[in-house]
Design an enzyme around this catalytic site. Structure first.
Site, PDB file in Angstrom:
ATOM      1  CG  ASP A 204      -2.307   0.580   0.894  1.00 36.97           C
ATOM      2  OD1 ASP A 204      -2.400   1.823   0.815  1.00 36.97           O
ATOM      3  OD2 ASP A 204      -3.271  -0.182   0.725  1.00 36.97           O
ATOM      4  CG  ASP A 213      -4.488   0.307  18.030  1.00 30.49           C
ATOM      5  OD1 ASP A 213      -4.315  -0.406  19.031  1.00 30.49           O
ATOM      6  OD2 ASP A 213      -5.404   1.145  17.934  1.00 30.49           O
ATOM      7  CG  HIS A 250      -5.447   3.569   0.997  1.00 29.39           C
ATOM      8  ND1 HIS A 250      -5.085   2.300   0.624  1.00 29.39           N
ATOM      9  CD2 HIS A 250      -6.748   3.705   0.633  1.00 29.39           C
ATOM     10  CE1 HIS A 250      -6.119   1.684   0.061  1.00 29.39           C
ATOM     11  NE2 HIS A 250      -7.142   2.519   0.046  1.00 29.39           N
ATOM     12  CG  ASN A 340     -13.991   2.017  -4.098  1.00 28.56           C
ATOM     13  OD1 ASN A 340     -14.276   0.889  -3.699  1.00 28.56           O
ATOM     14  ND2 ASN A 340     -13.145   2.804  -3.449  1.00 28.56           N
ATOM     15  N   GLY A 350      -7.293  -7.203  -8.607  1.00 25.42           N
ATOM     16  CA  GLY A 350      -8.387  -7.795  -7.853  1.00 25.42           C
ATOM     17  C   GLY A 350      -9.255  -8.724  -8.667  1.00 25.42           C
ATOM     18  CB  SER A 422      -9.378   0.362  -0.095  1.00 24.70           C
ATOM     19  OG  SER A 422      -8.909   0.575  -1.389  1.00 24.70           O
TER      20      SER A 422
END
Length: 537
Positions: A204, A213, A250, A340, A350, A422
């Site tokens: 990414d 986190d 992102h 999208n 994908g 995503s």
């Protein structure tokens, strides 16, 4: 004795000679023919040259594609990688030697996950047709650009149910709605599995390693670059030495959904104990073919079990088929966003058949207008390999997951709710990691089957559009775990024998040797019988 026919002694000799020839040729018939790499055969008469490549230079960055090897079903992950690497090295060497000696050509990078070389070409000195002299070269194309899917319009990305800030409760732990919707907490509790021992590589825009986190997998915490879970690649696919960072938002957001913790009091990651790798292959919003392949190759080399890719180029880009299918052949579960752009659309990689394609749903289980999906005909993939085993027609997405108002980490230690396929993709990547922590030896096929067979479709979904809107349905980690645990709970046979589907490559050589020895023994026996038959003494 009838004239014209050989005497018995001669006939016996002829039989023996024939059998000896058969025995000697057996290794070639069974071994060499069975293990020979079809990719080494000469290519078609002419190579395919991308019409989009500029010819007025002076220098152009191109990708030269060479024949791909055949990786037989049943070989180990390590053997698949070995075959890919060996084939790339053998077929690329003549091209690389030529480029070293030719003015107007410069080698930028070479790959083995897909057999390709990135070259800088001076079009005033070298014509693209020059590469036709190499038998292994099949095509020359531009270093295409893929990108983060365009964010959905706000009107199409509004949660129609409880917002992500009203986190669900699982035991004593609060989780985001997305985690609750895919039933991840149930797997944590029932199987005591949170992704431990599984490596997930996110490709990414980068990641903020200082977010409370986010933890990157590393063998040396004092060195954030190597060895560890971070790599950055430039537009030509070359490794860039850098410390972990995010060029946008992102990558951190996606990484948080895969393996984020619960520092805020709310768990954001589906598989919080998974080992997180991150490859920076997108600069802010986009990256090149070479960057993507470099990241995928790095992930395979780093023994990633799951590859998560929340990006794509809308349409059919056959250039991305081989990287995806070779990664999967190397034992990696390849997960990608459908895109999208709404119904009747999808993006590569994908929508490659070997990719587990993910669409989005909101908190009520409804597919939002932005989520892609369509039926794809194999013939639409112009330039695909002749040995590509995709069916003549298939639909995407394969599954759907939470992709509206998804709350996850952002650079600087914050959190944000974002929409898009995503955001749905890392929910599935994390779920795959949970399943692999329960069944470490499960194959990509078994993981994909567990996810698709247990996915659920809302009762009120339109039956005519289910396939292209929902695929198999909404991912259910708990149901998938219940399915794969009994299947993988027993150990595999320890005999080491090969099934029929495994008789490829080296196993053919074993069969050849056994057959040859047997035939040779028979021949020697016949020699003894003919030589010392009764009455000859």
């Amino acid at each position: 004795m009838v004239a014209g026919f050989p005497r018995p002694d001669a006939l016996g000799t002829l039989v023996i000679v024939f059998l000896l020839l058969v025995s000697l040729s057996t290794p070639f018939a069974l071994g060499v023919a069975g293990s020979a790499d079809p990719g080494t055969a000469a290519a078609d008469d002419s190579i395919v040259i991308d019409d989009e490549l500029p010819t007025d230079g002076p220098t152009v960055e191109v990708v030269v594609r060479l024949t791909e090897p055949t990786v037989p079903d049943g070989v180990s992950d390590a053997e698949a990688e070995r075959r890919l690497e060996a084939h790339a090295e053998a077929t690329q060497d003549p091209l690389l030697e030529y480029a070293d000696d030719r003015r107007g050509l410069a080698v930028e990078e070479r790959f083995w996950l897909t057999n390709a070389v990135v070259l800088e070409v001076d079009t005033e000195r070298v014509a693209y047709e020059t590469f036709d002299r190499f038998d292994a070269v099949e095509a020359v194309h531009e270093n295409i650009v893929v990108s983060v899917p365009e964010p959905p319009a706000r009107a199409n990305a509004t949660a129609s149910g409880p917002t992500a800030t009203t986190a669900a409760t699982a035991g004593a732990s609060r989780t985001t709605n997305g985690l609750a919707q895919v039933n991840a907490p149930a797997v944590w509790d029932e199987y005591d599995a949170r992704g431990e021992g599984v490596r997930v590589a996110v490709l990414d825009t980068g990641v903020d390693p200082d977010h409370p986190d986010i933890d990157l997998a590393t063998e040396d915490p004092s060195d954030p670059t190597f060895p560890g879970g971070w790599a950055e690649f430039d537009a030509t696919g070359q490794r860039v030495e850098s410390v972990p960072h995010d060029t946008g938002v992102h990558g951190t957001h996606v990484s948080g959904t895969v393996a984020g913790g619960a520092a805020s009091g709310t768990a954001i990651g589906v598989a919080p104990d998974a080992e997180l790798l991150h490859g920076l292959v997108l600069n802010e919003t986009s990256g090149t073919f070479a960057q993507i392949v470099a990241g995928m190759e790095w992930a395979v080399e780093r023994d990633a079990d799951v590859l998560s890719m929340s990006f794509g180029a809308t349409g059919r880009y056959a250039q991305l088929i081989d990287p995806a299918r070779n990664a999967r052949a190397s034992g990696v579960v390849v997960v990608g966003a459908v895109g999208n752009e709404g119904p009747d659309t999808s993006g590569s990689p994908g929508n490659v058949y070997e990719t587990l394609t993910v669409g989005a749903v909101d908190s009520t289980g409804t597919v939002p207008p932005f989520s892609g999906g369509e039926r794809i005909a194999r013939e639409e993939w112009v330039g695909s390999s002749v040995d590509w085993t995709a069916p003549s027609s298939y639909t995407v997405p394969d599954v759907v997951a939470p992709g509206v108002a998804v709350t996850s980490a952002t650079p600087g230690g914050g959190y944000e709710s974002l929409p898009g396929t995503s955001m749905a993709t890392p929910h599935v990547s994390g779920t795959a990691a949970l399943l692999l922590s329960i069944a470490p030896d499960a194959t990509p096929t078994e993981i994909e089957a567990a996810l698709t067979r247990t996915a659920r479709v809302p009762a009120d979904a339109d039956s005519e559009t289910i396939a292209t809107r929902y695929g198999a349905g909404i991912v259910d980690a708990s149901a998938a775990a219940d399915t794969i645990a009994p299947v993988r709970g027993t150990s595999r046979p320890a005999t080491g024998g090969s099934s029929d589907t495994e008789l490829g490559g080296d196993s053919f050589s074993t069969v050849a040797v056994i057959a040859s020895v047997a035939l040779l023994a028979v021949c020697l026996g016949l020699v003894v019988l003919v030589r010392y038959r009764p009455g000859d003494r």
